[in-house]
Design a protein around this motif. Structure first.
Motif, short mmCIF file in Angstrom:
data_model
loop_
_atom_site.label_atom_id
_atom_site.label_comp_id
_atom_site.label_asym_id
_atom_site.label_seq_id
_atom_site.Cartn_x
_atom_site.Cartn_y
_atom_site.Cartn_z
N ASP A 110 -35.38 15.50 74.73
CA ASP A 110 -34.45 14.68 75.55
C ASP A 110 -33.79 15.35 76.60
N TYR A 111 -33.18 14.68 77.59
CA TYR A 111 -32.41 15.20 78.89
C TYR A 111 -31.07 14.98 78.60
N LYS A 112 -30.30 16.19 78.50
CA LYS A 112 -28.91 16.08 78.46
C LYS A 112 -27.84 16.73 79.29
N ALA A 113 -26.98 16.02 80.09
CA ALA A 113 -26.42 16.95 80.96
C ALA A 113 -24.70 16.36 80.66
N TYR A 114 -23.81 17.38 80.96
CA TYR A 114 -22.43 17.39 80.73
C TYR A 114 -21.48 17.57 81.83
N LEU A 115 -20.70 16.76 82.13
CA LEU A 115 -19.78 16.68 83.37
C LEU A 115 -18.27 16.76 82.91
N HIS A 116 -17.49 17.57 83.62
CA HIS A 116 -16.23 17.78 82.91
C HIS A 116 -15.22 18.21 84.18
N PRO A 117 -13.96 17.88 84.19
CA PRO A 117 -13.08 18.51 85.40
C PRO A 117 -13.05 20.17 85.01
N GLY A 118 -13.07 20.56 86.08
CA GLY A 118 -12.92 22.26 86.03
C GLY A 118 -14.42 22.64 85.45
N THR A 119 -14.07 23.50 84.16
CA THR A 119 -15.16 24.04 83.39
C THR A 119 -15.68 23.45 82.33
#
Length: 218
Positions: A110-119
């Motif tokens: 699977d392809y998994k990416a995470y996005l979040h403010p700051g770190t």
């Protein structure tokens, strides 16, 4: 004898008048003091209310300014582009966020990416919460959707139909567990499923802003 009586009467009248004047003076002084105390108390109360209203106004304005600054700081937005072999998913996200690809889909994974403010929080921690997750799953759409069937039946989740690039998709909102409330959007792409999600209701406005820019190739 009459003279002494007259003088005594005059003295008594003077004393009565003097005493009466002193009594009236004391009463007037007491009333004036009471009125001054009441005036001071009322004025203090009014001043306190005015100060409180001014402080509240300043705090509300500061909050509005901070909110506007935070929103403006997100622009211009940055484009995220997934690999072509996974339908080339792309979208725009705030420049104040970070993005982390935990799994790149090699070896038919699977392809998994995470996005979040700051770190970005630790990707593999069960307690981490993310503003946006992007997953391209090597699973059929119906199979992925069936994972939520029990929660939909119990009413813990609600389902709605949405559309991206003219392609139908399914959105789920509600409690995914006791500790996690958020949203999931499932999109069919060939033999795979694109899953966008947010782990908290507080991120829903940003999540929707990301979804509004989503593009992918069927």
């Amino acid at each position: 004898m009459k003279r002494r009586q007259f003088e005594q009467g005059s003295i008594n009248g003077w004393m009565v008048g003097t005493i009466g004047f002193l009594v009236l003076t004391l009463i007037a002084g007491a009333v004036a003091a009471w009125m001054f105390v009441e005036y001071t108390r009322e004025k203090t109360g009014v001043d306190a209310k005015v100060a409180s209203a001014v402080a509240k106004g300043k705090n509300e304005q500061a909050e509005l300014d901070q909110k506007r600054f935070s929103e403006e700081a997100k622009n211009p937005r940055v484009e995220f582009v997934g690999p072509n072999e996974f339908g080339r998913v792309s979208f725009m996200y705030p420049k104040t966020w970070s993005a982390y690809v935990d799994q790149d889909g090699t070896d038919r994974g699977d392809y998994k990416a995470y996005l979040h403010p700051g770190t970005v929080p630790p990707a593999r921690s069960n307690t981490s919460r993310f503003a946006v997750r992007l997953e391209v799953l090597n699973s059929d759409f119906d199979k992925v959707l069936s994972q939520y069937a029990n929660q939909l039946k119990k009413g813990e989740l609600t389902s709605s139909s949405v559309e991206f690039n003219g392609n139908a998709a399914t959105r789920l909102d509600g409690a995914f567990s006791k500790e996690l409330r958020g949203s999931v959007v499932l999109m069919r792409v060939r033999d795979k499923t694109i899953r966008f999600s947010t782990d908290a209701d507080v991120f829903k406005p940003d999540f929707q802003a990301v979804l509004d820019t989503v593009k992918f190739v069927q």
